[in-house]
Design a protein around this motif. Sequence first.
Motif, PDB file in Angstrom:
ATOM      1  N   ILE B 250       0.850  -1.195   0.000  1.00  0.00           N
ATOM      2  CA  ILE B 250       0.000   0.000   0.000  1.00  0.00           C
ATOM      3  C   ILE B 250       0.886   1.246   0.000  1.00  0.00           C
ATOM      4  CG2 ILE B 250      -1.765   1.266   1.296  1.00  0.00           C
ATOM      5  CD1 ILE B 250      -2.766  -1.427   2.346  1.00  0.00           C
ATOM      6  N   PRO B 251       0.665   2.169  -0.935  1.00  0.00           N
ATOM      7  CA  PRO B 251       1.526   3.366  -1.015  1.00  0.00           C
ATOM      8  C   PRO B 251       1.466   4.218   0.253  1.00  0.00           C
ATOM      9  CG  PRO B 251       0.304   3.074  -3.052  1.00  0.00           C
ATOM     10  CD  PRO B 251      -0.273   2.104  -2.067  1.00  0.00           C
ATOM     11  N   TYR B 252       2.461   5.087   0.396  1.00  0.00           N
ATOM     12  CA  TYR B 252       2.574   5.927   1.592  1.00  0.00           C
ATOM     13  C   TYR B 252       1.526   7.034   1.616  1.00  0.00           C
ATOM     14  CZ  TYR B 252       4.539   9.336   4.857  1.00  0.00           C
ATOM     15  OH  TYR B 252       4.702  10.222   5.883  1.00  0.00           O
ATOM     16  N   PHE B 253       1.410   7.779   0.538  1.00  0.00           N
ATOM     17  CA  PHE B 253       0.494   8.923   0.548  1.00  0.00           C
ATOM     18  C   PHE B 253      -0.943   8.453   0.313  1.00  0.00           C
ATOM     19  CE2 PHE B 253       4.441  11.313  -0.363  1.00  0.00           C
ATOM     20  CZ  PHE B 253       4.381  12.160   0.739  1.00  0.00           C
ATOM     21  N   PRO B 254      -1.915   9.139   0.921  1.00  0.00           N
ATOM     22  CA  PRO B 254      -3.289   8.621   0.876  1.00  0.00           C
ATOM     23  C   PRO B 254      -3.893   8.576  -0.520  1.00  0.00           C
ATOM     24  CG  PRO B 254      -3.181  10.739   2.060  1.00  0.00           C
ATOM     25  CD  PRO B 254      -1.782  10.277   1.835  1.00  0.00           C
ATOM     26  N   GLU B 255      -3.541   9.515  -1.398  1.00  0.00           N
ATOM     27  CA  GLU B 255      -4.185   9.506  -2.719  1.00  0.00           C
ATOM     28  C   GLU B 255      -3.842   8.237  -3.493  1.00  0.00           C
ATOM     29  OE1 GLU B 255      -2.426  11.914  -1.456  1.00  0.00           O
ATOM     30  OE2 GLU B 255      -3.673  13.711  -1.306  1.00  0.00           O
ATOM     31  N   PRO B 256      -2.552   7.912  -3.675  1.00  0.00           N
ATOM     32  CA  PRO B 256      -2.259   6.644  -4.377  1.00  0.00           C
ATOM     33  C   PRO B 256      -2.691   5.419  -3.569  1.00  0.00           C
ATOM     34  CG  PRO B 256      -0.237   7.704  -3.620  1.00  0.00           C
ATOM     35  CD  PRO B 256      -1.333   8.695  -3.430  1.00  0.00           C
ATOM     36  N   ALA B 257      -2.700   5.521  -2.242  1.00  0.00           N
ATOM     37  CA  ALA B 257      -3.155   4.382  -1.442  1.00  0.00           C
ATOM     38  C   ALA B 257      -4.634   4.129  -1.698  1.00  0.00           C
ATOM     39  CB  ALA B 257      -2.895   4.645   0.039  1.00  0.00           C
ATOM     40  N   GLU B 258      -5.415   5.209  -1.722  1.00  0.00           N
ATOM     41  CA  GLU B 258      -6.848   5.046  -2.011  1.00  0.00           C
ATOM     42  C   GLU B 258      -7.053   4.494  -3.421  1.00  0.00           C
ATOM     43  OE1 GLU B 258      -9.245   8.504  -1.194  1.00  0.00           O
ATOM     44  OE2 GLU B 258      -8.353   8.767   0.789  1.00  0.00           O
ATOM     45  N   ALA B 259      -6.233   4.964  -4.348  1.00  0.00           N
ATOM     46  CA  ALA B 259      -6.362   4.466  -5.721  1.00  0.00           C
ATOM     47  C   ALA B 259      -6.051   2.970  -5.783  1.00  0.00           C
ATOM     48  CB  ALA B 259      -5.436   5.249  -6.645  1.00  0.00           C
ATOM     49  N   ALA B 260      -5.046   2.546  -5.016  1.00  0.00           N
ATOM     50  CA  ALA B 260      -4.670   1.128  -5.035  1.00  0.00           C
ATOM     51  C   ALA B 260      -5.782   0.263  -4.465  1.00  0.00           C
ATOM     52  CB  ALA B 260      -3.378   0.924  -4.238  1.00  0.00           C
ATOM     53  N   LEU B 261      -6.519   0.789  -3.511  1.00  0.00           N
ATOM     54  CA  LEU B 261      -7.559   0.001  -2.841  1.00  0.00           C
ATOM     55  C   LEU B 261      -8.942   0.220  -3.466  1.00  0.00           C
ATOM     56  CD1 LEU B 261      -6.362   0.665   0.830  1.00  0.00           C
ATOM     57  CD2 LEU B 261      -6.097  -1.472  -0.434  1.00  0.00           C
ATOM     58  N   ALA B 262      -9.004   1.060  -4.486  1.00  0.00           N
ATOM     59  CA  ALA B 262     -10.303   1.400  -5.081  1.00  0.00           C
ATOM     60  C   ALA B 262     -10.985   0.142  -5.618  1.00  0.00           C
ATOM     61  CB  ALA B 262     -10.109   2.412  -6.207  1.00  0.00           C
ATOM     62  N   GLY B 263     -12.282   0.109  -5.498  1.00  0.00           N
ATOM     63  CA  GLY B 263     -13.044  -1.013  -6.027  1.00  0.00           C
ATOM     64  C   GLY B 263     -13.243  -2.153  -5.051  1.00  0.00           C
TER      65      GLY B 263
END
Lengths: 516, 516
Positions: B250-263
Motif C-alpha cells: 500500500i503506497p505511503y500517501f493517501p491519494e495513491p493508497a486510495e487508488a490502489a484500494l479502489a473497487g
Amino acid sequence: MTGAECLLRTLVAHGVDLCLMNPGTSEMQFVSALDRAPEMRGVLCLFEGVCSGAADGYARMLRRPAATLAHLGPGLGNALANFHNARKARSPVVSIVGEHSTAHLPYNAPLTADITAFARGVSCWIHTLARAEESGEMTAAAVRAAYGPPGQVATLIVPADFSWSDGGEPVEGVSAFPNAAVPDARRVRQAAMIMNRGSRAGLLLSGGALLESGLVAAGRIAAATGARVFADRFAARLTRGGGLFAPERIPYFPEPAEAALAGLEDLVLVEAEQPVSFFGYPGRRSTLAPEACRMHTLATPAEDGTAALAALAEECGASPAAPHATCDRPLLPGDGALTLDAIGRAIGALLPDGAIVSDEMVSSGERVLPWLAAVRHHHLPVTGGAIGQGLPVALGAALACPDRKVVALEADGSAMYTLQALWTMARERLDVVTVIFANRRYRILEIETRRTGAGEIGPRAAAMMDIGQPDLDWVKVAEAQGVAGERTETAGEFVDAFRRAMAERGPRLIEAVLDR
Amino acid sequence: MTGAECLLRTLVAHGVDLCLMNPGTSEMQFVSALDRAPEMRGVLCLFEGVCSGAADGYARMLRRPAATLAHLGPGLGNALANFHNARKARSPVVSIVGEHSTAHLPYNAPLTADITAFARGVSCWIHTLARAEESGEMTAAAVRAAYGPPGQVATLIVPADFSWSDGGEPVEGVSAFPNAAVPDARRVRQAAMIMNRGSRAGLLLSGGALLESGLVAAGRIAAATGARVFADRFAARLTRGGGLFAPERIPYFPEPAEAALAGLEDLVLVEAEQPVSFFGYPGRRSTLAPEACRMHTLATPAEDGTAALAALAEECGASPAAPHATCDRPLLPGDGALTLDAIGRAIGALLPDGAIVSDEMVSSGERVLPWLAAVRHHHLPVTGGAIGQGLPVALGAALACPDRKVVALEADGSAMYTLQALWTMARERLDVVTVIFANRRYRILEIETRRTGAGEIGPRAAAMMDIGQPDLDWVKVAEAQGVAGERTETAGEFVDAFRRAMAERGPRLIEAVLDR
C-alpha cells in the motif's frame, strides 16, 4: 490566523524568541509561521536531545525559557534525557510537541503514541490543546508554568488540526512574571542564630544563590560568623573564580563528601535540598551530612535565596564585602605527557574572563576544575546525571550569550550521546570550543563497579566499559559536521591548540588523548 | 548468587542470549555477571537508541527476544523512540532497566526519575522487582510477556540492591512458548466465501503472514480466486523477490493508497489492522479503503496468520504453488548522474540472494525498491515512524544472521539520530553495508508541508528542512567510528563501491550524494 501562528506569536509576546526544533509533518504549520513572525529565531537540531539540552543551557544563562519543538511521542522521547537534566536544573523551558490531528488519532497510525505518558517523567505541567481557539491562552499558560518558580519544563501538546485551523488572536504578554518570594524575617533571624554557632554551622547554596550576588552575601556571612558555606554539586550554574567568594563544592563520592561535611551540627538550606549521594551503595546511607546534623530551610527552591542571603548578612551584622582577594592564574604547563593537570593548567591560564564552562568531564573533572579558580567564569555542571548534557548545554549557552566564549569540557563517552550538537554549532557559527577528554573508556564505571560490590572486573565485563576498539576519532566527528577539529597528544600540543581556540572565534573541537 | 546473576542466567535459560547494553553504575552487577555466564553475549552500544533498535532488528529476523540493558529513567528515555518502532513491529524484547537501590530512592538523587512513566508509552508489561528473591521468577515472566503473542517490549525494572543481594536460583526455561492460536474453521470458511468474489475482495497481510509460507499460500489464493492481496506497508518484515508471490504494498500517501484500494468491497485482515494513512491532512479522511468496504478478520495480530492462509488456500480449492516465475535482475546502470534509479539498478543487480535490507530511505524509497524485485531478500521497513530506526535495525539483524549480507538503505537526515550504531558494527565486525542517500535536506517535510495546507515554504521555514549548510561528511562519520567509508557522486562510482562492498565482508558505508 492559524493556531500555529497564534501559538508562535504568543510565545514571542511573552519573551520567548528562540525555538530549538526538530520538526516533522505535524509541526509544519508552526515552521511555516516562522516566515510571518521574524521575531522568533528558529534553530534546527538534527536530534531532539540537542534541542532539550540547548534549551536547558539557554535557561541556565538567561533564566528565561526558550521553546523546543518535537515531533509526536517519539520525538519527545529523544528529548527526555536532557529534559530530565533541565528539570533537575530547574530550567524554565516551553516544550511544544506536535500530535496527530484529532480526527486521525483514533486510527492508531504508526506514529501514534501516548505523548502525555512520555512527558510525565519530566513535566509537572502538561496540557493537550482541546481546540484551536485556546492556542494563545494555553501558550501563555505554558510560559507562566515554565517560569514557576522554580523553573520547570512545561509541555504543550498541539494536535495538527489545531495548528492548521483558525486559532484567533495571540495573547499579549504580561509585563513581568512574579518574582520568587523572599523568606520572612523570622526565618532570617533563625538562620542568623545558627550561623553564629560558627564552624559547626553551614550554609548549603543551590539555584540562583550560587550566582554572584548570593556568593558575595555568603562570603560576608562566612567572614562575620565563621560558618562554613557549601555549594550544591548539581546546581544549574555556579559563578566562580576571579576572587569571588568560593563555597566548598561537595565531592561526588560519599566518603569525601561525608568528610567535607563532618562536624556540622546545623545546615541551613538556601534553594537547596539536603545533600545526598549520587548513587546508593551496599552498606552505606544515602545522606551525606552527619546523622545528628539538623536541617533548616532559609529559602526553598521556589524562593529567592539571593535576597534571603543579603538579609541574613545584615542580620549577622556582616561587614560590607571586602575587596576581592584575587589569586594568580596557573603557569602554562611545560611540554610533556597530556595529563589532566596539564589540561587544567592550560585552561586556567588561557580561558578569558567571563567565559562559560559546560562541564561533563565525569571522572576527569576533579583534577581539572581547581585550576580554573583564578578566572571569573560561569560553571554549568551536571544536574540530573543523564548523559549527553555537555555539548547541547554549551550550544544553548552560546545562543544565550553570543559575546562570551563557551568551552565544553566533555568526556568522550558522554559526548557520543548528543554529538549532533556540533552540527548546529557549525551552522549557527557559535563560539564554542569543545575539549574531548579521550580516555577511551567509561572510566567512571570501572570505579563504580568496585563500589557496588560487584568485585573484580572480568574480561567480558571490562569490554562493556571500554569504548576503544575501535578508538573514536573525534577530529573526524567534528569535521564531519563542519567543525574544525584537532588532535592533541602532548601538553605542548594542547596548549597550542587551546591558545589558538581562545584567540579565534567560531566552533572548534580539540581532542585531548589521555594516557590510558 | 546475586539477583543480577540470577536474572542473567534466567534469561539464558529462556533462550535470551544476547544483551544490547549501555550500562551505568546501577547495572554493574549485571555486567559483572557476564564473566560467570558466558552463554550470554553482551554487545556494547554507545547510545541507548542503538540498543533498542538493534533488539528490534534482531527480533524481526529471529522472532525471539534479545535483552536490552539501560541505566535508569534517562537511559530508558534514550531508547524509547526505537522501542516505539519495536512495539509497532510487534517485536519481542526484554528491556531491563536499572533503578536506584530501594533505600536510596526516597532521597531524590539527581538521576531519580519515574521509570515506569518513561516505560508506559512503549510497554504493556512493566514490573519493578519488589525483592531480590523474585529475580528469576519475574525475569521468566518478562520473557513470556515479550513473546506475547503478539510480541511486545516487556520492561523489568531492577533496583540496584536486588542486583547485589542474594537472588536465589535461576528459573529454568519452559521447553516451548505457546504458539499463536490458529483461527477456527468458521472464520476460514467465511474468508473463503469472500475471496470467491474475485477482484472486489482483498486480503491484507501483516506480521508473520508476510514471510515466505504466508506469501506462498496467499499467492495460491489469489490464483484460485482472483482476489487481490496487499501488504501492510508498516509490517516488521516482508520476504520479497526471486519469484516469490508479491503482494501489492500500500503506497505511503493517501491519494495513491486510495487508488490502489479502489473497487474493494471486502477486505480480509490477516494479522493486520485496517489500512490508515500515516498522517491526517486537512479535509481528508484517515482510512484508505473505500468507505463502503467491509472489514473482516481472518487472523488477529495475536493469531497465526500463516496457518490461517494455508487453511484458506485449501478451503478455496487452490492448486499447489506453481513454480516460481522468476524475473530478471536489472542491468547495471551506465555511468552518469547518481539518480535514485541508478542506485536501485545497482543494488538490484548486485545484492546477493538472502540479503537483509533495512529500509529507512524515507522519500527515496519509492524509486529504489522496485529494482530489487528479482532478488530474494528480507525487507525490514519503517514500522512506527520514529526516526533513527534503520542503522540500529541493520545492526540487530546482522547480530541475528551473521551469515547474511545486511544492507541499510538510509536517508541522511534519519541516519543522524542513531549514527552511533556504526561504532558497534565496527567493534563486532558485522557484515553491514550502509548506503546513505545524501540529498542534504528533510525532503519528506518539503512534500508534507504543502500537504498540511501550510502554503508556500518561505526562506526561514526552508532553513528548518535543509540539513546542508554545512553538509554532513558521511565518510568521516563512518571513519570516525572505525567503519570504512566512501563517497560516490556518479552512477559509475556507486556501482564500483557497491560491487566491492558486496564482494567483501565487514562494515562499510557508501555515501551516495544525490542531485539536489
